[in-house]
Design a protein around this motif. Sequence first.
Motif, PDB file in Angstrom:
ATOM      1  N   UNK A 466      19.978  21.550   1.668  1.00  0.00           N
ATOM      2  CA  UNK A 466      20.730  22.653   2.251  1.00  0.00           C
ATOM      3  C   UNK A 466      20.172  23.069   3.609  1.00  0.00           C
ATOM      4  N   UNK A 467      21.075  23.626   4.429  1.00  0.00           N
ATOM      5  CA  UNK A 467      20.748  24.189   5.744  1.00  0.00           C
ATOM      6  C   UNK A 467      19.991  23.173   6.601  1.00  0.00           C
ATOM      7  N   UNK A 468      20.630  22.030   6.780  1.00  0.00           N
ATOM      8  CA  UNK A 468      20.025  20.905   7.504  1.00  0.00           C
ATOM      9  C   UNK A 468      20.097  21.139   9.011  1.00  0.00           C
ATOM     10  N   UNK A 469      18.929  20.904   9.706  1.00  0.00           N
ATOM     11  CA  UNK A 469      18.855  20.913  11.167  1.00  0.00           C
ATOM     12  C   UNK A 469      18.025  19.706  11.590  1.00  0.00           C
ATOM     13  N   UNK A 470      18.693  18.642  12.079  1.00  0.00           N
ATOM     14  CA  UNK A 470      17.990  17.429  12.480  1.00  0.00           C
ATOM     15  C   UNK A 470      17.245  17.624  13.785  1.00  0.00           C
ATOM     16  N   UNK A 471      16.033  17.015  13.880  1.00  0.00           N
ATOM     17  CA  UNK A 471      15.220  17.196  15.087  1.00  0.00           C
ATOM     18  C   UNK A 471      14.781  15.863  15.714  1.00  0.00           C
ATOM     19  N   UNK A 472      14.641  14.747  14.942  1.00  0.00           N
ATOM     20  CA  UNK A 472      14.329  13.465  15.570  1.00  0.00           C
ATOM     21  C   UNK A 472      14.678  12.346  14.589  1.00  0.00           C
ATOM     22  N   UNK A 473      14.808  11.129  15.143  1.00  0.00           N
ATOM     23  CA  UNK A 473      15.167   9.952  14.349  1.00  0.00           C
ATOM     24  C   UNK A 473      13.932   9.107  14.091  1.00  0.00           C
ATOM     25  N   UNK A 474      13.834   8.649  12.858  1.00  0.00           N
ATOM     26  CA  UNK A 474      12.768   7.720  12.457  1.00  0.00           C
ATOM     27  C   UNK A 474      13.448   6.440  11.976  1.00  0.00           C
ATOM     28  N   UNK A 475      13.679   5.496  12.909  1.00  0.00           N
ATOM     29  CA  UNK A 475      14.446   4.310  12.555  1.00  0.00           C
ATOM     30  C   UNK A 475      15.907   4.680  12.384  1.00  0.00           C
ATOM     31  N   UNK A 476      16.466   4.322  11.239  1.00  0.00           N
ATOM     32  CA  UNK A 476      17.872   4.618  10.965  1.00  0.00           C
ATOM     33  C   UNK A 476      18.046   5.932  10.218  1.00  0.00           C
ATOM     34  N   UNK A 477      16.967   6.669   9.948  1.00  0.00           N
ATOM     35  CA  UNK A 477      17.038   7.931   9.230  1.00  0.00           C
ATOM     36  C   UNK A 477      16.602   9.068  10.148  1.00  0.00           C
TER      37      UNK A 477
END
Length: 531
Positions: A466-477
């Motif tokens: 819940x309440x997701x805020x993406x900050x950087x990519x690690x490969x494909x995730x």
Amino acid sequence: MGNPPDSTNPQKEAALLRLKELLSQGEMAARRGQRGEARRLFREALALDPTNEHAWLWLAYLAPSPRQSMAYLQEARAYHPRSERVRQAMAWAQERLAEAEAAEGAMPTTWREARQPARPPAGRPAPQARPLAQPEAPSRPAPARAMARPQATPAAAPQARATQQPRAPRRRRPSPWLVAGLALLGLGLLVAAVAYGLWAVQRPALPLGPLPTAWPLPTAAVDVGTLRDQANAAIAREDWQGVIPLLERMRAIAPDDEGVRQQLAIAHLRFGLQLVDQDRIDEAIAQYDAAIRLYANDMDLQTARRLAVGYRDGRKAVTEERWDDAIALLEPVYKVAPGFRDVGDLLYEACMRRAQALEEAQQLEAAREAYQQAALVQPDSQEAKAALDRIVAVLTPPTPTPTPPPSKRIEVDISEQRLRAYENDSLVFDWLCSTGIPSMPTRYGDFQILDKMPEAWSSAWSLRMPYWMGIYWAGASENGIHALPILRDGSTLWAGYLGSRVSFGCIVLDTANAATLYDWAEIGTPVKIVP
């Protein structure tokens, strides 16, 4: 195959495991050419389960002669009279037996005569032939037969009575004719054995035909277990190309198994990533497409495919000197995954070439933007810096107005396991958090909030975040900030462990605090992570 042992009984469960182990070892020994060892293992399996069809069929296949194969298959048919596998095996064995008999009929005349037993002297009865030995196979106990008690014939009765009178024993010397006859008989048998050995060596070998594994399978359960073991071994080796066909066979047998479907999608994804590393981009895209057919709405799969397609098409545009198209295709890839092969070098070249063309056309504003873009991609490039300074000197005043600092920012202290939020340099939130475990640590550095979702789904871990805020990519995730994750059964993961490094790389907050931060932060808000 016989009924499986009751899994609720530990002894029967152990017997079942031992049976599967013996069958697997026997088949491997047979494929290595260790026929004697394979027969021993299959006989031991039959000692545990005398009705096991698989063991009977392998023993028939490995039998030294067609007649012994038929003996084993008759036992299998007694237990499984309606089995299609046994029916096909019987046809195979009968064909071999007919070929063997035909080969014996074609034996040279001198050898055939040598195999005949030596004729006894005239007036002496021929010895009775001994029966052929039965195949070395465990069989069901036959009903006991009473042996007939020998009866004396009437003509022999007087002689029997006559012999009842006691008389002294008399030693008799063997007749010379008897000794000579026995010697000739032994010599004849020796000659016959040598002749038969020469015929057996020189006769053509009979083909064995297809392995028992080519006959119809008895049940799917054993195959699924074997395939699962093979798939786990391939996963441990990271042999994703080898994992995929095994999982596809498991899915064909058990199409409703959700776990197999998920593992197959992950295998396609991992194999695609390996192909990208090998610069086999089109093949990688095909693997991503196969994974998406299994999970069409998975964010990681869609992102992996989008990156591969953008890189492929962008590289082609660079080769064809279509600079605008190249930038439009490569820039999204670079923003999400700057380490994706040589996407940074390609994007830098496209930006510099486009800026130079715009500068020559006296479109200085557009040229400055292109040079700035190139400098962001490669900050250490002296070529981009010099070109940008030249354009800026023409277009801007000597003392440009400084850009005000952002009013909001987030800082995460990994050593303290705390998240702090600031607005206009004033602390507004100070919360306990959890970052990644040592083997999957949260990355240090300066980032920003890339995207926001009320709830994200992790296909790799089967978690709701819940309440997701993406900050950087690690490969494909993508790693980000979110509330305590929720398992499939609705329970909350890591409740009570805030303040410890327990996540898979994300920054985890208490659910109420995550909701507050979600409403407060904006896309683009800087995030600084320090050790």
